[in-house]
Design a protein around this motif. Sequence first.
Motif, short mmCIF file in Angstrom:
data_model
loop_
_atom_site.label_atom_id
_atom_site.label_comp_id
_atom_site.label_asym_id
_atom_site.label_seq_id
_atom_site.Cartn_x
_atom_site.Cartn_y
_atom_site.Cartn_z
N GLN A 79 0.79 -1.11 0.16
CA GLN A 79 0.03 -0.05 -0.09
C GLN A 79 0.82 1.24 -0.01
O GLN A 79 0.38 2.21 -0.42
CB GLN A 79 -0.83 -0.21 1.34
N ASP A 80 1.90 1.10 0.56
CA ASP A 80 3.01 2.23 0.73
C ASP A 80 3.34 2.91 -0.67
O ASP A 80 3.66 4.19 -0.66
CB ASP A 80 4.42 1.96 1.53
N SER A 81 3.09 2.24 -1.77
CA SER A 81 3.61 2.69 -3.04
C SER A 81 2.35 3.70 -3.50
O SER A 81 2.61 4.12 -4.48
CB SER A 81 3.62 1.88 -4.04
N PHE A 82 1.49 3.69 -3.01
CA PHE A 82 -0.12 4.37 -3.70
C PHE A 82 -0.19 5.73 -2.92
O PHE A 82 -1.58 5.95 -2.71
CB PHE A 82 -1.24 3.36 -3.61
N TYR A 83 0.68 6.14 -2.18
CA TYR A 83 0.13 7.55 -1.40
C TYR A 83 -0.16 8.66 -2.62
O TYR A 83 0.80 8.55 -3.73
CB TYR A 83 1.37 7.90 -0.66
N LYS A 84 -0.76 9.51 -2.47
CA LYS A 84 -1.29 10.38 -3.42
C LYS A 84 -0.15 11.36 -3.90
O LYS A 84 0.90 11.50 -3.07
CB LYS A 84 -2.40 11.14 -2.91
#
Length: 506
Positions: A79-84
């Motif tokens: 999930q860490d790769s999908f910060y806006k």
Amino acid sequence: MLPPLIRSVRKAHQAEVTTLKNQLLKSHGRPPWYGENGRPIGEAFVVGIAGGSASGKTHVARQIVQNLGSIPTVIILSQDSFYKKHTPEELELAFQNLYDFDHPDSVDVPLFAACLADLKAWQQSNIPIYSFTEHQRLDETKYLYGASIIITEGILALHDQKLRDLYDLKIFVQCDSDIMLARRIKRDVAERGRSVEGVLDQYLRFVKPSFDNFVSPSAKYADIIVPGSNNNVAIELISTHIRRELTNRAREFRCKITNAIKPNPSTPDPSHIAVEQLPNLHIIPQTPQLKGIYTTLRDKTSERQEFIFNVDRLATYLIEKALEFVPAGHETVTTPVGVEYNGRSIDTEICGVTILRSGGPLEKGMRRVLRDPAVGSLLIQSDVKSGEAILLHSMLPTSIRERCRAEVTWVFLLDAQIVTSASGIMAVRVLLDHGVQEDHIIFVTILAAPRGVHVLNRLFPKIKIVSGSADPNLTPIWIPGDGDDEAREVLCIEPGMGHIGDRYYL
């Protein structure tokens, strides 16, 4: 303020750390994921793992992979790769530790769900890369494709309905809050360049409230709760369930394939189909020169250098023939004597994909005809026990890995021979999974058997096949087993020219 060189090195390190969280873990290869009609069967098995920050989600994911043993390819998606992508105002807050990265609004859930849906549907995806030191999503992406199992992990992995709908198995990692805080301090100081004071302030301001309001309540959606430590029993249960699911899917697939390849008395034997009856097979003109080349190639006494020389000549002819099917636009140029000439030019992106290693001899012909073409490769081999084609490695050009470009790219698929077309079917399926249009694929081969061409035409009626010659007969031969493996039957093309890759490279 850190010196520029140190900042650059640390940024690269943090990008690498983030990239490593999204991994493609390979095992014994990817078996066919499509049915007798060439279309994908089922979907990849997706596991969602949620839990508090530093609860051990990534560790649990890796334990599952390790415990599975010899399995098809696995993707671990973080999930860490999908910060806006952050605005300048948000960046200013982030560098002051005043931006809430633990709130659901900080995650680009639509992009996360879209990437996961692509991977679940056997398609490729380009995963964003996030830098924790720069507090920003980077321009580059990480290409992922080809997994039978996808494991996603993140504190909010179970929070959103869009993500939960994609999971086949939902896991929540439960861990003591003191242990999570200690792990977070150690990790953020060592890996993300934070101070202890900053970590504690951020924990009390954002992490703890988010856990209480969003993360912990999502545990109710989990199929199983796993402790953050001493969880060997839970890992074994999860791994057994995943293995059972994969076994059931594989057994169903093998049954369908077995039924599909059985001879049907009501249809003619494809080996007896005339070349003229194969609508998408294009044989280059059989001139005396070409027949002379094939005479040399078929002669088992030919010297290796003479064989290589004639293969290179033939490869050039084949690529030139394949170019006839690529659309060309009109172009007007001025000749050296000052006169305008109305000609044609190809401005379409063309790349090559070689089926290793027998397709390698055709690469030189492509490089002779096209200027600096991008050429990728697929390593496809037959499984010793089942005889099924196995995808062991893929290295595709950028124009195929990026879906928006793949949809308009023309691909020359290179293989020395089409016999049963097992490798060819898998290679075409890989290209279609990436968004390449079926009618943009041109299969270039030195020798083709009508049976293999018939199968390709039936499954993929829009692709074109360019060959130098077609041999009518397929003869079964037995290959002795190795060790405990039994001998197996394979089909040999006749009159043929042997194993072209071995003769070219050895």
